[in-house]
Enzyme design. Structure first.
Site: not given
Length: 403
Positions: A136, A139-140
């Site tokens: 992701c 997300c990261d």
């Protein structure tokens, strides 16, 4: 057979959110889970884009969801398998626990089983998930500001997420097994015009290993990717701070596969109330067809699905008691979006009160599925039922027709 009002399959963010909203709406809620609460967020090392939680690991956020849900005391039951069946318009969830089957009849079901990222299957991939291997970028990506990262894949997801990662990374290698990307032309053109993106064509990742033995003064752990050129067979190494896998995602739709309508790939189709093509079955979170799959959108889906399920259950209980259970009943079906029919419904109500008769008023627009179930092709009509069976349907065109 066990009977429950709301059965939620899946205890990730969507399922937990649905449990919270379902219990707050006063429903009897049973939450079924196979792998453990939290869902895919347990694989995420850090989360900093969930409003109100400035920073947490995925596992910590998953525990917060569970703790919050348990305040409202839903029942959580671990199962090895769950399958939804329809029998005589009843919704049955068949579960398997330690080899034994049991059945649950539900008024409504929310499928919140999520999705899974497809794996490369290379050596070292599993061991580095959450620690140098991510699925992701949203997300990261921000955690690798100023570092070199790699993306594996050649479709829209890989190319678009690679472009997104250039907001943070100093360089983004996009590794693809073919000699050109498979994404849309516009996405490819945009990516290749970005000086931070470096295509690595005709290559596959054979192994992911720690690169900590390499000298590094940036404080960031690094991964060593062992690459193989599929045309020449040449082996090379690429050192990056993180590798993002975008080789595809698949829904965990096993429990309703073939039962509800889905688009190519199995993603469940819903409307804005999270209703599927089957009455009383809802879907929420990553398992459904949607634009963005994130913790916040899953939680939102769960809340919507629970409130829609609550309205559905209340409506079905009322309609059963009003129309299907009495030995004899005459009901007036009309459409609330037709002004003349609304006026006629007001007259029917007045007539019933003045003459001491009971005539339930059913909005056929709001209760379209009941209208379809009774095979009422036009409105307004007076319908006579006996123990749930339609005995007579009379078209009502004016006030004089009512008597």
């Amino acid at each position: 057979m066990e009977k429950r009002e709301l059965v939620i399959i899946g205890a990730g963010p969507a399922g937990m959110s649905a449990a919270i909203y379902g219990r707050r709406a006063g429903l009897d809620v049973l939450l079924l889970e196979r792998k453990g609460t939290g869902g895919q967020i347990n694989l995420t090392d850090e989360i900093e884009n969930y409003p109100g939680i400035s920073h947490a690991t995925g596992a910590e956020l998953g525990q917060m969801f569970k703790a919050h849900a348990m305040k409202f005391e839903p029942e959580i039951r671990m199962v090895d398998e769950a399958k939804v069946e329809l029998r005589d318009e009843k919704k049955i969830v068949v579960t398997r626990i330690k080899g034994e089957n049991s059945e649950i009849e539900a008024e409504a079901i929310i499928v919140a089983t999520g999705a899974h990222f497809k794996r490369l299957g290379c050596e070292g991939e599993t061991e580095h998930i959450g620690q140098g291997v991510s699925f992701c970028a949203v997300c990261d990506g921000a955690f690798f500001d100023g570092f070199e990262v790699a993306v594996v894949g050649g479709g829209n997801a890989a190319v678009e997420e690679g472009a997104y990662l250039t907001k943070f990374a100093s360089k983004v290698y996009i590794i693809h097994r073919r000699d050109e990307f498979r994404a849309d032309r516009a996405a490819i053109a945009q990516a290749l015009a970005n000086p931070k993106i470096v295509p690595v064509y005709n290559s596959v990742v054979e192994k992911i290993s720690d690169a900590e033995e390499l000298e590094s003064d940036d404080g960031m752990p690094h991964e060593n990717l062992t690459l193989k050129n599929v045309k020449t067979g040449e082996i090379s190494n690429l050192r990056v701070a993180c590798v993002f896998m975008f080789v595809g995602q698949a829904p965990d739709d096993d429990c309703v596969r073939g039962l509800v309508k889905a688009e190519k790939g199995g993603w469940i189709i819903t409307n804005d109330k999270m209703e599927t093509s089957v009455e009383g079955i809802f879907a929420a979170g990553d398992v459904r067809s949607k634009y963005l799959r994130q913790v916040i959108t899953a939680a939102s889906d769960g809340a919507i699905a629970a409130m829609a399920a609550s309205a559905y259950i209340n409506e079905q209980v009322h309609l059963r008691a009003t129309l299907l259970e009495p030995e004899s009943v005459k009901a007036f079906f009309y459409s609330s979006i037709d002004e003349s029919q609304v006026k006629l419904s007001n007259y029917v109500e007045k007539f019933a009160n003045e003459n001491g008769v009971k005539i339930p008023l059913i909005d056929g627009y709001r209760n379209a599925r009941m209208t379809e179930k009774l095979q009422l092709s036009e409105l307004p009509v007076m319908v006579e039922l006996a123990s749930g069976k339609v005995v007579k349907v009379t078209k009502v065109n004016s006030e004089s027709d009512v008597a």
